[in-house]
Design a protein around this motif. Structure first.
Motif, mmCIF file in Angstrom:
data_model
loop_
_atom_site.group_PDB
_atom_site.id
_atom_site.type_symbol
_atom_site.label_atom_id
_atom_site.label_comp_id
_atom_site.label_asym_id
_atom_site.label_seq_id
_atom_site.Cartn_x
_atom_site.Cartn_y
_atom_site.Cartn_z
ATOM 1 N N SER A 422 0.827 -1.207 0.000
ATOM 2 C CA SER A 422 0.000 0.000 0.000
ATOM 3 C C SER A 422 0.859 1.255 0.000
ATOM 4 N N GLN A 425 2.171 1.551 -3.571
ATOM 5 C CA GLN A 425 1.096 1.841 -4.515
ATOM 6 C C GLN A 425 0.616 3.283 -4.384
ATOM 7 N N ASN A 426 0.555 3.776 -3.137
ATOM 8 C CA ASN A 426 0.056 5.125 -2.887
ATOM 9 C C ASN A 426 1.168 6.179 -2.886
ATOM 10 N N ASN A 500 -6.068 3.525 3.765
ATOM 11 C CA ASN A 500 -5.492 3.179 2.465
ATOM 12 C C ASN A 500 -4.994 1.739 2.458
ATOM 13 N N VAL A 501 -4.428 1.319 3.579
ATOM 14 C CA VAL A 501 -3.946 -0.057 3.672
ATOM 15 C C VAL A 501 -5.113 -1.034 3.580
ATOM 16 N N THR A 504 -6.143 -1.450 0.008
ATOM 17 C CA THR A 504 -5.203 -2.312 -0.702
ATOM 18 C C THR A 504 -5.439 -3.771 -0.347
#
Length: 767
Positions: A422, A425-426, A500-501, A504
């Motif tokens: 995550s 990706q972020n 956010n995690v 993901t």
């Protein structure tokens, strides 16, 4: 008065009448004008078409049309012959190569006449399902209306079906949730009620209903749940069996969660209270009644060893794809699994050799922990998503539900790679604004309070060890992953943001269950629930360069008049290939230089992660080669109670971490499963390790571990750089109750320890 005078008088009266009439008309016109100007509108326009009389007329007209349509259906729809699902059939389950695993055999059903079923058992089923059964006409108009209203308003759903309707559905129709099937059910129910006696209908219902445990009908259910014939059932036992029909799999006491057990108790009391309300049970007698737990389930013939678990997994997948339990258990299916018989045998042998042979489950005095050990595993082909091998436990005669599918334990530190994914990706950054990469620096001090979180958190590392690079408390993300450093990943999830995690994790294939701690940094340590299949899917997606892999056990499912929609095993790109490849690159470091060193071998290239949960109640090893992803887990479960207990002391040893028995099983299985196959290496061209960091001074080494575990080196990708973040420390007060997962225990590998690579810690790693 003369005639002429009379005519004049009459003429005058006529003139006055005309004048009054005109005046009245003029007044009405004035009033109309006033209405127009004052707001009282004359009825006209659309209101002429929607009067109360017309609306009521239309409503009753629709009712009459409905009754006319129902009457037409009554004469049009004939009562059919019993459906194929109510007749004797069996299912055939096959391995991927076409060889037969087992047949379900004859449907476990024994038809009983109503006079062989105790009256209190009959009343319990009526109380549970349809209190008005003995008086209704086969359908419950109020119940149907209530169900329709709840469906429209979004209220609590109720079925609205009578016992007659359910009997018709079981015996004459099927479980399809369509309007056509429901209309047929209503019509046939009316006919059945006219043509059959109530006791006959009730017997048909009780003999065709599915109770779980492969039991059809009340006689099979009585034997499966209480080990008695139906005529020996008590009122309490009858109430439980009646309650069970609402959700057979969920309400089976032997496998029910705490939430399900509460629902069972509520349903059980509901049945007894309704019996009192019906006048079929004395209130004083009911007050003294208590729930009677059913007996432990037994494996059916042909379900010994792993067979029962494989069938359980296949049936669970079919249900998720829309096939009801009744449709499966009624038979007629030929189901081919993705299970490779050679790999399945290799997995079973690995568990036996590396775990079961070392346990003494009978010595409760000297080896009490061994009684609590449960193991589960799932192995997946990342290119196809096929589950090629699965281990559910020692057998359903010992442990009814599959350990491969259970979701009541946490995955621990095997969740940490998802946090890293995550972050990548972020494109997240550390507290001082540096990009989070495998070579980013974090403070490895044990018990370090996280910075930037509204929720205080200061987790301890395993054995409260502080990780350093030379004199600096800073270590790379690669090093933190190798050694499963809790303090680093707790800070990282704050930097990425837990929300956010979670996104993901769900994208990678984890399921959103009740209690997911989405706003807490403790989530970094794997404090949610998961099973081996989910975690295999997550790691298979890493292996598959970020394209979603949904593990599937069913290769095909065929039926004479049904269709099965297979799982879409390979899906869309859910994370960038660079993200997935970077995670894989980091996890190869865990195997080569970290806590996963126990599985290192020249026979394959592997990437993986260990995981051990709080209090050592679960231990995981999740790893993959380019050809195979396998998750092995151990759980501590107290027999009989299901209580989670520690694994420390397993096989007479110490702490049982992910790098012990699970890693040993993984290695033994993988070597056997890939024997003779041409193994490859990971294609990691898209991996982005980030800026290299300055190696530590050769005169200072990382603080040694107090355990037997090797002190893994830092990543081999290090080279000089200048990006050292400021290790700002938070003033949050540590909350000791928040500390959860600890890093894994010592590796049991016989491979010699590896020297550090690059400009590592200044000396060889000591075991």
């Amino acid at each position: 008065m003369g005639r002429a005078e009379a005519r004049r008088a009459q003429k005058q009266r006529g003139t006055r009448g005309t004048t009054r009439s005109r005046a009245a008309n003029s007044g009405n016109g004035a009033a109309t004008g006033a209405d127009a100007g004052g707001g009282k509108a004359k009825k006209g326009g659309i209101r002429r078409f929607f009067t109360w009389k017309k609306l009521l007329g239309a409503f009753f007209g629709m009712i009459l049309l409905g009754f006319a349509a129902l009457l037409g259906l009554y004469f049009y729809v004939d009562k059919p012959d019993p459906n194929q699902e109510a007749t004797l059939q069996s299912n055939v389950y096959k391995f991927a190569d076409g060889s037969i695993i087992t047949r379900t055999g004859k449907v476990n059903r024994e038809i009983l006449p109503i006079d062989k079923i105790p009256m209190h058992t009959q009343n319990a089923f009526i109380a549970a399902e349809n209190k008005s059964f003995r008086k209704d006409s086969g359908i419950d108009v109020k119940g149907l209306g209530r169900a329709a209203l709840q469906a429209v308003t979004g209220g609590r759903k109720s079925g609205g079906s009578t016992i007659t309707q359910q009997y018709v559905k079981n015996y004459y129709l099927n479980q399809d949730q369509t309007v056509t099937r429901k209309l047929k059910e209503l019509v046939i129910s009316l006919k059945v009620d006219q043509e059959m006696e109530k006791p006959e209908i009730l017997a048909g219902y009780m003999n065709t209903s599915y109770f779980g445990r492969n039991a059809y009908g009340v006689q099979a259910a009585a034997q499966a749940y209480y080990g008695v014939n139906a005529d020996q059932l008590t009122i309490e036992q009858s109430a439980y069996l009646a309650a069970l029909l609402q959700a057979p799999s969920q309400y089976d006491w032997a496998v029910a969660s705490d939430t399900s057990k509460k629902l069972v108790a509520d349903r059980f009391n509901y049945v007894l209270n309704n019996m009192v309300e019906m006048g079929e049970l004395d209130a004083a007698k009911r007050a003294g009644m208590q729930f009677q737990p059913p007996i432990k389930p037994k494996a059916a013939p042909g379900m010994e060893g792993q067979k029962g678990y494989l069938i359980e997994a296949a049936n669970a997948e079919m249900r998720r794809q829309g096939v009801s339990a009744e449709q499966i258990q009624a038979g007629g299916w030929t189901i081919t699994l993705n299970i490779d018989p050679k790999k399945q045998a290799a997995l079973e042998k690995a568990v036996q050799d590396e775990l079961e042979s070392k346990l003494d489950r009978k010595d409760t005095k000297h080896r009490p922990v061994d009684q609590n050990v449960q193991a589960g595993a799932t192995s997946v082909d990342p290119k196809t998503g096929a589950i090629v091998a699965m281990y559910g436990g020692t057998g359903q005669q010992d442990h009814w539900s599959s350990n491969a599918l259970r979701t009541d334990f946490q995955p621990g530190s095997t969740f940490k790679p998802i946090v890293l994914a995550s972050a990548l990706q972020n494109k997240s950054r550390t507290q001082d604004g540096k990009p989070i990469t495998p070579n980013a620096l974090y403070d490895g001090t044990s018990g370090r309070p996280v910075v930037g979180s509204d929720v205080p958190f200061a987790p301890q590392n395993q054995d409260q060890q502080d990780y350093k690079t030379g004199d600096s408390p800073l270590i790379t993300v690669q090093k933190a992953t190798n050694s499963s450093v809790n303090s680093v990943y707790a800070q990282m999830i704050v930097d990425v943001k837990p929300q956010n995690v979670k996104k993901t994790a769900l994208a990678l294939g984890m399921r959103d269950r009740e209690g997911w701690p989405e706003d807490k940094p403790a989530m970094a340590l794997g404090t949610m629930s998961a099973n081996t299949v989910e975690m295999a899917g997550v790691y298979a997606t890493f292996d598959n360069h970020g394209k979603k892999v949904t593990p599937t056990i069913i290769k095909s499912a065929e039926h004479s008049y049904r269709q099965y929609n297979k799982v879409q095993a390979i899906g869309a790109q859910v994370i960038d290939s660079s993200t997935a490849d970077t995670v894989t690159k980091v996890l190869t470091g865990v195997v080569n230089d970290g806590s996963g060193n126990a599985v290192k071998s020249g026979a394959y290239e592997a990437a993986g992660k260990t995981g051990t949960t709080e209090s050592n109640v679960a231990a995981w090893f999740t790893a993959y080669t380019p050809e195979l992803v396998t998750v092995v887990a151990m759980f501590g479960e107290e027999p009989g109670t299901g209580k989670q207990v520690t694994l420390a002391g397993t096989a007479g040893g110490g702490r049982a971490g992910g790098s012990s028995f699970p890693a040993d099983i993984w290695k033994a299985y993988t070597l056997a499963a890939l024997k003779g196959a041409k193994t490859g290496t990971f294609d990691l061209d898209d991996a982005e390790m980030g800026e290299p960091v300055l190696p530590p001074s050769p005169r200072t080494a990382v603080t040694p571990s107090t355990t037997k575990s090797p002190d893994p080196t830092t990543s081999a990708t290090r080279s000089p750089a200048t990006n050292s973040p400021d290790p700002t420390r938070s003033q949050h007060t540590p909350d000791p109750t928040k500390s959860t997962t600890k890093s894994p225990d010592p590796t049991k590998s016989t491979d010699p320890p590896l020297p550090p690579s690059g400009g590592g810690t200044g000396g060889p790693v000591k075991p």
